[in-house]
Design a protein around this motif. Structure first.
Motif: not given
Length: 382
Positions: A270-299
């Motif tokens: 917001d400060y730099y003039g953009g607009e957030p599309a979502n809040f997505l917290d992958v949590g602590g200790g995120a493994k590779a498959d969880r990161i891939a799932n997060a990208l799948d969601m946002v895409f």
């Protein structure tokens, strides 16, 4: 878990809150039949988890069979702020003379639930709070003792509610608090609570959000969970992946590990003039498959034009995150949306070396990463 309006109204009505006659419909013919059964005029209301449905064309007041068919045909199947409308609530129209807001939520600053009443109902309560905070009367409740009757009356009178309906409004507020307490609510509200010329008090809308971690002791509401998310691909994915995901109105997708880190990223977008599309917290200790799932969601979010990844490694390792990002992006012949990554903390340097810079843009500070993501989003919109 967020209940749909029709689900929340069912819970409210069972608890004794007056609600209009209504029927759920999934087809145009069902909507028309429901309108005929209820009697005109009726409101036809999209059942999706967004505010401002009326302004977006998701609520229409109709007075005839032809108008009902036309409205149902327009609303069913529409894309409403990124949500597909698969159900409508056909509801008896209320002839009102006044609109109020009543609600109960948690005031985390005070560490207590707070009951709220305003005579400025029918509009976004967040806007009222920002533009005219004195228009909202508040009363904090000690959860050990619950809401006393005098507290309900006090906040209703402080809001300036007409004395002819004050007791009935206080009764509704007391019931909402009891639901909030008994059903492990996070937010329970009616906006608007309509007042008729005969001094009837009717809940014309209903919002009820439940603490996900308490659903194990709310079996009736847990059964509504799958139906509440039906038709919303992102909510279904969030449930499947076990993410805390909140959809917003902008076009810069945000992924981070930790609520505070994600909120900081939201603020910077917001400060730099953009607009957030979502809040997505992958949590602590995120493994590779969880990161891939997060990208799948946002895409999967059609509103997202650019993605910023903000990871600070404590439990989470930077090299694991980098592997997940590569793993997710290498599945695509063409990256659907530009991705900017900032890694810091545990194994961040190793992660930077692993990242495939043909697939992502790497920035070494959070400020630079956010600015780059905002620029990418603006380029798509240009």
């Amino acid at each position: 878990m967020r209940l749909h309006e029709y689900q929340a109204k069912q819970v409210f009505a069972d608890a004794g809150v007056p609600t209009p006659a209504s029927q759920l419909a999934e087809t145009v013919d069902e909507a028309v039949d429901a309108a005929e059964d209820i009697g005109y005029p009726v409101a036809i209301k999209a059942q999706v988890h967004v505010g401002g449905r009326g302004k977006a064309g998701g609520i229409k007041l109709v007075e005839s069979k032809e108008e009902a068919r036309e409205a149902a045909d327009a609303i069913l199947g529409m894309d409403l702020k990124g949500y597909h409308v698969s159900k409508v609530l056909v509801e008896e129209a209320v002839d009102f003379v006044n609109e109020l807001y009543v609600g109960v939520t948690m005031d985390r600053g005070e560490g207590k639930p707070v009951a709220m009443v305003s005579t400025k109902g029918g509009v976004n309560i967040e806007e009222v709070a920002e533009e005219d905070p004195d228009a909202i009367a508040r009363e904090h409740i000690d959860p050990a003792f619950g809401m006393h009757p005098y507290q309900a009356r006090k906040v209703v009178y402080e809001a300036g509610v007409d004395r002819d309906v004050a007791n009935d409004v206080a009764s509704v507020l007391t019931t909402l608090y009891q639901l909030w307490d008994d059903r492990d609510g996070s937010d329970v509200e009616v906006n608007p609570l309509m007042i008729t010329s005969d001094d009837e008090v009717i809940a014309a809308d209903a919002v009820m959000n439940i603490d996900d971690d308490a659903l194990f002791r709310q079996p009736e509401l847990a059964e509504m969970s799958e139906e509440a998310a039906e038709g919303d691909e992102l909510e279904q994915k969030a449930d499947e992946y076990g993410f805390d995901y909140v959809r917003l109105s902008g076009n810069v997708g945000i992924i981070g590990n930790g609520a505070g880190l994600v909120m900081t990223t939201l603020d910077l977008v917001d400060y730099y003039g953009g607009e957030p599309a979502n809040f997505l917290d992958v949590g602590g200790g995120a493994k590779a498959d969880r990161i891939a799932n997060a990208l799948d969601m946002v895409f999967s979010d059609d509103n997202v034009d650019s993605v910023v990844f903000n990871i600070f490694g404590g439990i989470t390792r930077g090299d694991e995150v980098a592997q997940g990002i590569n793993q997710a992006l290498e599945q695509f012949d063409e990256i659907p949306k530009p991705v900017t990554v900032r890694l810091a903390g545990t194994n961040a340097e190793e992660g930077m070396e692993i990242l495939n810079e043909d697939l992502v843009t790497v920035e070494y500070t959070l400020e630079d990463a956010v600015q780059r993501a905002v620029e990418y989003a603006k380029e798509v919109q240009a």
